[in-house]
Design an enzyme around this catalytic site. Structure first.
Site, PDB file in Angstrom:
ATOM      1  N   ASP A   1       0.823  -1.209   0.000  1.00  0.00           N
ATOM      2  CA  ASP A   1       0.000   0.000   0.000  1.00  0.00           C
ATOM      3  C   ASP A   1       0.860   1.263   0.000  1.00  0.00           C
ATOM      4  O   ASP A   1       2.046   1.223   0.345  1.00  0.00           O
ATOM      5  CB  ASP A   1      -0.882   0.049   1.263  1.00  0.00           C
TER       6      ASP A   1
ATOM      7  N   HIS B   1       3.836  -2.169   3.011  1.00  0.00           N
ATOM      8  CA  HIS B   1       3.860  -0.832   2.411  1.00  0.00           C
ATOM      9  C   HIS B   1       5.172  -0.666   1.653  1.00  0.00           C
ATOM     10  O   HIS B   1       6.238  -0.869   2.239  1.00  0.00           O
ATOM     11  CB  HIS B   1       3.713   0.236   3.499  1.00  0.00           C
TER      12      HIS B   1
HETATM   13 NI    NI Z   1      -2.479   3.129   3.583  1.00  0.00          NI
END
Ligand code: NI
Length: 398
Positions: free
Chosen positions: A208, A350
């Site tokens: 992400d 991430h």
């Molecule tokens: Ni996020």
């Protein structure tokens, strides 16, 4: 008087004889000669021809005889009624049945009478064409027939003697199979096809908040080196700033999902904001890779009915949180991935931290060694038989 009687007797005998030969023949009717299958002939009135032919008589002699052939080339004509007996004696009904086509290893062919065939076979001729030719296969799919005597020379030139030697069967994570020429197999393996029909446990790595100018590329390097794929839930704002790694991820077959444009908490946002965040991201991603995001991951995992209704694509959450944003420790993140790796899991990371890129570099080779296949979320869904529906939320795809 006695002489007259004797003459009369001959006369009567003669008339009787004619009457027997031409039975019941009405005066003035013409005559036809008919033939029986056993060689007999009869002269009958034209009016009776139909009756006789219906009883098996023939109108021409030629119809009552058949030419038969011997294995050594002789011929005879026999009456039809005799044909079965002659066939039983080894005669043939057709000339073609008495000859064999024989083949030489250098391509010559000859026709010989069946009686002579054993002699020719003993001399090295073959009874079928397949005995003298081989079908050979090139690695690029070409085929050709060569005489067996030429086969070794062609094999030495790189041709193969069986089709199986030039094709590989490859398998997709979603159950599809294809046959490809061996020389093309590496390109297919790089696209995520596998040599094994059982893909083993499947895992969806997801990233992400990117794309990031350097860490996304670092992660892509690792994935590429191990024939792995992942799903990137990108921010529209980040995609606009770093289009190159996004384009590369899409070209590698990675899946691109939306993580909204500016990372708001959608559950606390107005419908107009939700709509704008989704629409702007779709447009930005589409401008860069030519297609809109296929999935949506709402920031913080927060969503409500309004988010569902505006999503337009499935909502993909996760069931393994590596907490990479919190620890920023590559060892810990890699250990978390490996200890939570099991079939059908969706792992959250991430691609904006150096530690995460390093954790991926550590964990991916070990996952592959353990037999995991790293696939996109949509590939995982297809392999597990899910039909993902827009607006529905999924946490894993087991
Ligand atoms: Ni996020």
């Amino acid at each position: 008087m006695k002489r007259w009687l004797r003459m009369q007797k001959y006369l009567i005998t003669g008339v009787l004889a004619i009457c027997m030969l031409l039975p019941c023949m009405p005066a003035g009717s013409a005559n036809t000669v008919l033939y029986a299958p056993d060689g007999r002939t009869a002269v009958v009135a034209d009016t009776e021809v139909e009756v006789y032919t219906s009883l098996g008589w023939y109108k021409t002699y030629e119809e009552t005889v058949k030419t038969l052939y011997a294995a050594d080339g002789r011929q005879i004509m026999v009456y039809l009624s005799e044909v079965p007996a002659y066939l039983a004696l080894g005669w043939y009904a057709a000339y073609a049945e008495t000859v064999d086509t024989l083949y030489a290893s250098d391509g010559r062919t000859i026709e010989v009478y069946k009686a002579e065939a054993p002699l020719y076979l003993a001399l090295g001729w073959f009874s079928s064409r397949e005995d003298v030719v081989d079908t050979l296969y090139a690695p690029d799919g070409r085929t050709m027939e060569v005489y067996k005597t030429e086969t070794p020379a062609y094999l030495a030139l790189g041709w193969f003697s069986s089709r199986e030697e030039v094709v590989d069967t490859l398998y997709a994570a979603d159950g599809r199979t294809i046959e490809v020429y061996k020389e093309n197999a590496p390109a297919y393996l790089a696209l995520g096809w596998s040599r094994s029909p059982n893909p083993g446990p499947l895992l969806a790595l997801t990233f992400d908040d990117g794309p990031h100018a350097s860490y996304t590329n670092s992660i892509l390097n690792t994935l590429e080196a191990y024939g792995a794929k992942a799903t990137f839930f990108v921010l529209g704002s980040q995609a606009a700033a770093n289009p190159a790694p996004l384009r590369r991820a899409a070209e590698m077959g990675c899946e691109i999902g939306s993580h909204t444009y500016s990372h708001p908490n959608l559950s606390a946002s107005a419908a107009s904001t939700i709509s704008r965040e989704i629409t702007n991201t779709n447009q930005t991603v589409s401008n860069i890779i030519g297609k809109k995001p296929t999935l949506l991951r709402p920031p913080y995992g927060n969503f409500n009915a309004t988010v569902r209704s505006y999503a337009g694509v499935p909502l993909i959450l996760w069931n393994v949180d590596t907490l990479d944003w919190k620890t920023r420790d590559a060892m810990q993140v890699a250990a978390h991935i490996l200890s939570h790796a099991s079939d059908g899991n969706i792992i959250l990371m991430h691609d904006i931290y150096a530690s995460t890129a390093e954790a991926v570099r550590m964990a991916v080779p070990e996952l592959v060694r353990r037999g995991f296949k790293l696939v996109t979320v949509s590939e995982l869904a297809a392999a597990k038989g899910y039909t993902l529906s827009p607006g529905s939320a999924y946490y894993n795809l087991r």
